[in-house]
Design a protein around this motif. Structure first.
Motif, mmCIF file in Angstrom:
data_model
loop_
_atom_site.group_PDB
_atom_site.id
_atom_site.type_symbol
_atom_site.label_atom_id
_atom_site.label_comp_id
_atom_site.label_asym_id
_atom_site.label_seq_id
_atom_site.Cartn_x
_atom_site.Cartn_y
_atom_site.Cartn_z
ATOM 1 N N ALA A 76 0.821 -1.201 0.000
ATOM 2 C CA ALA A 76 0.000 0.000 0.000
ATOM 3 C C ALA A 76 0.862 1.262 0.000
ATOM 4 C CB ALA A 76 -0.934 -0.007 1.204
ATOM 5 N N LEU A 77 1.938 1.264 0.789
ATOM 6 C CA LEU A 77 2.839 2.423 0.814
ATOM 7 C C LEU A 77 3.501 2.640 -0.543
ATOM 8 C CD1 LEU A 77 4.504 1.892 4.320
ATOM 9 C CD2 LEU A 77 2.687 3.506 3.709
ATOM 10 N N GLY A 85 -4.848 -8.960 -6.528
ATOM 11 C CA GLY A 85 -5.826 -8.303 -5.667
ATOM 12 C C GLY A 85 -5.376 -6.948 -5.132
ATOM 13 N N PRO A 86 -4.111 -6.803 -4.673
ATOM 14 C CA PRO A 86 -3.668 -5.486 -4.174
ATOM 15 C C PRO A 86 -3.685 -4.375 -5.205
ATOM 16 C CG PRO A 86 -2.219 -7.222 -3.361
ATOM 17 C CD PRO A 86 -3.131 -7.854 -4.362
ATOM 18 N N LEU A 87 -3.881 -4.693 -6.495
ATOM 19 C CA LEU A 87 -3.986 -3.627 -7.496
ATOM 20 C C LEU A 87 -5.203 -2.742 -7.256
ATOM 21 C CD1 LEU A 87 -3.067 -5.567 -10.765
ATOM 22 C CD2 LEU A 87 -1.611 -4.048 -9.437
ATOM 23 N N VAL A 88 -6.189 -3.263 -6.492
ATOM 24 C CA VAL A 88 -7.350 -2.440 -6.134
ATOM 25 C C VAL A 88 -6.912 -1.254 -5.288
ATOM 26 C CG1 VAL A 88 -9.548 -2.465 -4.897
ATOM 27 C CG2 VAL A 88 -8.898 -4.415 -6.304
ATOM 28 N N LEU A 89 -5.931 -1.469 -4.404
ATOM 29 C CA LEU A 89 -5.429 -0.365 -3.583
ATOM 30 C C LEU A 89 -4.801 0.721 -4.454
ATOM 31 C CD1 LEU A 89 -3.756 -2.466 -0.735
ATOM 32 C CD2 LEU A 89 -6.039 -1.438 -0.756
ATOM 33 N N ILE A 90 -4.022 0.313 -5.454
ATOM 34 C CA ILE A 90 -3.409 1.298 -6.355
ATOM 35 C C ILE A 90 -4.488 2.031 -7.145
ATOM 36 C CG2 ILE A 90 -1.871 1.560 -8.325
ATOM 37 C CD1 ILE A 90 -0.247 -0.744 -7.327
ATOM 38 N N THR A 91 -5.542 1.308 -7.565
ATOM 39 C CA THR A 91 -6.623 1.942 -8.317
ATOM 40 C C THR A 91 -7.335 2.998 -7.479
ATOM 41 O OG1 THR A 91 -6.933 -0.092 -9.593
ATOM 42 C CG2 THR A 91 -8.739 1.492 -9.585
ATOM 43 N N CYS A 92 -7.661 2.671 -6.218
ATOM 44 C CA CYS A 92 -8.343 3.639 -5.348
ATOM 45 C C CYS A 92 -7.456 4.842 -5.054
ATOM 46 C CB CYS A 92 -8.769 2.949 -4.053
ATOM 47 S SG CYS A 92 -9.970 1.619 -4.273
#
Length: 755
Positions: A167-168, A278-285
């Protein structure tokens, strides 16, 4: 002679030690790798600090020891490097993957093979990760209970630390992506319009733009590396955990073979995609929020028109992706059905050809394949529409924004338009991330539900104890066993009333109780109150009618049942010959040796005592003849004798023989009993389950089972003197043999009188 370097790997690498090896033209000596826990060893301090022999060992940093070492920006090459270069990499080497450069240079100079490729890092190996996954699941169960335990929370805890770092890095990527369009690009455009600009100032702006792009690329690639390595670890842990569970199960009734194969071939990859993408959602948001703010500062409130167009794309992409995933799941179900039918056809291909059923079965498989192909075409169509949307929508959003902005007669310069388009490029990249992330999460969600079948199954309890008395081989003391775990209350006196046809009032029947073999829906266990002592080196004969519990007795010794009461003890190693022979693909010698060392004298002796020499002479390549999958080229008697030969060659202390003479004729059966069971296995403990009652008189002890209980126990002479059920069986056998002989002699006399 070539000598390889000797390595000592610190405990942070998991305890792998390279002892060294000497390779010559005619000899190889030494050991390569050995797993050893250095901190418990007598040479832990000495080898962990070879530079300072007198210094005390530094205490470990705990479970983050290896991660903290990797956080060192430029980590010097250790004096004793780990076998895997990744374990020696610093932060810069890890993020830029420069640790792989020496291996690439080596591959350029010489071809890589299994000897030159470094071994897998112990941090990525399945052993370490499956232990961690198992520990996290046990903590989840202890905290919330087995019914409310969440596999998703376990997955999140498994990658919690890496998810925070991801996330960071995603936020750093988004900030670096908009930093250039907001601050640097407008300055560069202003500098280009100046007549007499400072060259140093212009070069500095270009360098700043280059640096921001480097930070953006490095952040995204680092996030991708972390996600991929985490997914590799999770896939290894899930595969090992599921495989260990399957091996531990005493009966596979909650999951079919097709589901198990589909899990290892498909669901494991879906879980990998869920953790990796799945963590690509964090980059998208994060990119959506940061891009909205930056666009507002560049162009004003009309920037939200383009943002709104992108927001409308996201639900459409989610809908189309979920449709594709649903079609893919339907396709996988049809594929499982087709694979299952094909496997059944191949298993029974000999029978199918005998009855000329090839066309009906081929039509069934063709229909399933045709249905599967239509579903695959549907999946491809939906994926094509999704791809078209990804390329069209960003251009449409930009055009709509420009038209509305100009129609409102707002200010729009080249610098503002260029900066706005550069800022929207981040959202264009996010549009490509959404279907990948949604597909990975949706597939992993269904895979998690199937994986929960493995998680929720309790590990079997190992109830067989090791006997301390060396003179005894097997001991049953008041042992009550069942194929399913049942309430202990079913083994009390109420069970006796039920078996006699009387049920006590108010008695509640446990749902999961499994009855005896001859009464599949009864409450009672398979074996009830078994008391048995078998001395070492004795031959125990087990007889009884079909369904009396003879095979269950052997299964109880093999720890394949559930112990409800009493105890079971075993002293020595076991060899088991089942009723249905288990044959693996390969030749006959491989099926007998099963990976063991080849001893020619012992091997020939086993072939003789199991009456296999004549069969090998008839085969084209002897014992090297390929026997096909599951022994399709062999008869039932041949497969049974190969299974017996495998057990005899293994040279164990206790032999469990489940009716080994049922598939052979009388002459071969007599040879096997005399040469194999009585002679070759002399001095071994043998438990012989048989319907060939003529061989029981040679057993040192005989038990007669009836309804899961030991009805009679003793030697042959003792049981005959009692004149009980065993004596009646023997007398019945003699009468049948006498009548058969009289019929045969009568037929011979008639043939002689015939003209």
């Amino acid at each position: 002679m070539t000598r390889k370097r000797t390595y000592w790997v610190p405990n942070s690498s998991g305890g792998l030690v390279n002892h060294g090896i000497d390779i010559g033209d005619d000899m190889v000596s030494g050991l390569i790798y050995k797993t050893y826990t250095l901190q418990d060893g007598p040479w832990s301090q000495q080898e962990r600090n070879p530079e300072a022999p007198g210094r005390a060992a530094v205490p470990p940093w705990g479970k983050y020891d290896a991660a903290l070492r990797t956080m060192i920006p430029f980590r010097p090459k250790p004096r004793f490097p780990a076998p895997q270069p990744l374990d020696n990499a610093g932060l810069f080497s890890y993020l830029t993957v420069s640790w792989l450069t020496p291996l690439m240079i080596q591959s350029l100079r010489s071809r890589l093979d299994e000897n030159t490729i470094p071994p897998l890092s112990v941090h990525d190996a399945s052993d370490k990760n499956v232990q961690r996954l198992h520990r996290l699941w046990e903590e989840e169960v202890s905290r919330r209970g087995i019914e409310k335990a969440s596999v998703l929370l376990v997955m999140l805890r498994f990658q919690r630390t890496r998810l925070i770092f991801d996330a960071l890095l995603g936020i750093c990527f988004c900030i670096a992506s908009v930093l250039g369009p907001i601050l640097i690009i407008p300055k560069i455009l202003e500098y280009s319009e100046e007549q007499l600009g400072n060259v140093v100032h212009g070069v500095g702006l270009c360098f700043a733009l280059f640096l921001s792009e480097c930070v953006k690329s490095l952040s995204f690639s680092s996030s991708w590396i972390i996600n991929q390595r985490t997914a590799i670890r999770f896939r290894a842990a899930v595969s090992s955990f599921a495989f260990e569970k399957l091996i531990q199960f005493k009966s596979v009734i909650h999951i079919t073979s097709g589901e198990a194969i589909s899990f290892f071939t498909g669901d494991v990859n879906y879980l990998f995609e869920g953790v990796c993408y799945g963590p690509l959602v964090l980059i998208t948001c994060a990119s959506l929020v940061i891009c909205s703010i930056s666009s507002y500062f560049i162009i004003g409130y009309t920037a939200f028109i383009a943002i709104l167009c992108y927001l409308l794309v996201f639900p459409l992409e989610v809908f189309m992706t979920r449709m594709a995933v649903k079609a893919q799941h339907h396709t996988s179900e049809v594929s499982d059905q087709r694979i299952r039918v094909t496997s059944e056809v191949l298993t029974c291909i000999k029978l199918i050809k005998m009855y000329t059923w090839e066309k009906p079965f081929a039509k069934i498989i063709e229909d399933l394949r045709r249905k599967e192909r239509k579903l695959l075409e549907k999946c491809g169509l939906v994926q094509s529409l999704t791809s078209i949307t990804l390329f069209i929508i960003p251009t449409v959003a930009t055009a709509v924004w420009v038209l509305i902005h100009t129609s409102l007669k707002l200010k729009l310069t080249a610098s503002m338009a260029f900066s706005m388009l550069a800022s929207l490029n981040l959202l264009r990249l996010s549009v490509f991330f959404v279907p990948i992330a949604v597909k990975g999460l949706t597939n992993s969600k269904s895979a998690v539900m199937r994986f929960k079948k493995f998680f929720l199954q309790e590990s079997p309890v190992f109830y067989v104890q090791t006997l301390q008395d060396p003179s005894k081989a097997l001991v049953f003391e008041e042992a009550t066993l069942s194929w399913q775990q049942t309430c202990p209350g079913i083994v009390n006196g109420a069970l006796e009333l039920e078996r006699n046809g009387h049920a006590s009032e108010g008695m509640t029947r446990p749902r999961d109780a499994l009855g005896p073999e001859e009464e599949g829906n009864s409450l009672g266990p398979e074996l009830h109150k078994i008391n048995l002592v078998v001395s070492k080196g004795m031959m125990l004969g087990v007889c009884g009618n079909t369904g009396s519990g003879k095979s269950s007795l052997l299964s109880a010794i093999l720890e394949e049942m559930h112990l409800l009461e009493g105890s079971v003890g075993v002293q020595g190693s076991l060899a088991y010959v089942p009723q249905q022979a288990w044959i693996v693909s390969g030749n006959i010698r491989e099926n007998i040796l099963m990976g063991g060392a080849y001893d020619k004298a012992r091997y020939l002796q086993v072939l003789h005592c199991c009456s296999l020499n004549r069969d090998l002479e008839l085969l084209p390549f002897g014992d090297m003849t390929e026997i096909g999958e599951r022994g399709l080229n062999l008869s039932g008697g041949q497969k049974q004798r190969i299974s017996l030969a495998r057990a005899v060659y293994s040279d164990r202390q206790i032999y469990l023989l489940d009716d080994p003479l049922s598939a052979v004729d009388a002459h071969v059966g007599k040879h096997i009993f005399e040469e194999c069971i009585k002679k070759t296995l002399r001095g071994k403990t043998v438990v012989l389950v048989t319907h060939q009652l003529q061989y029981l008189e040679f057993c040192g002890q005989i038990i007669l089972l009836e309804n899961g209980k030991i009805c009679e126990n003793g030697t042959h002479s003792e049981l005959m003197q009692k004149k009980g059920k065993y004596a009646q069986l023997i007398q019945k056998m003699h009468k049948e043999a006498t009548s058969c002989r009289s019929i045969s002699s009568h037929r011979r006399r008639r043939w002689k009188k015939a003209p």
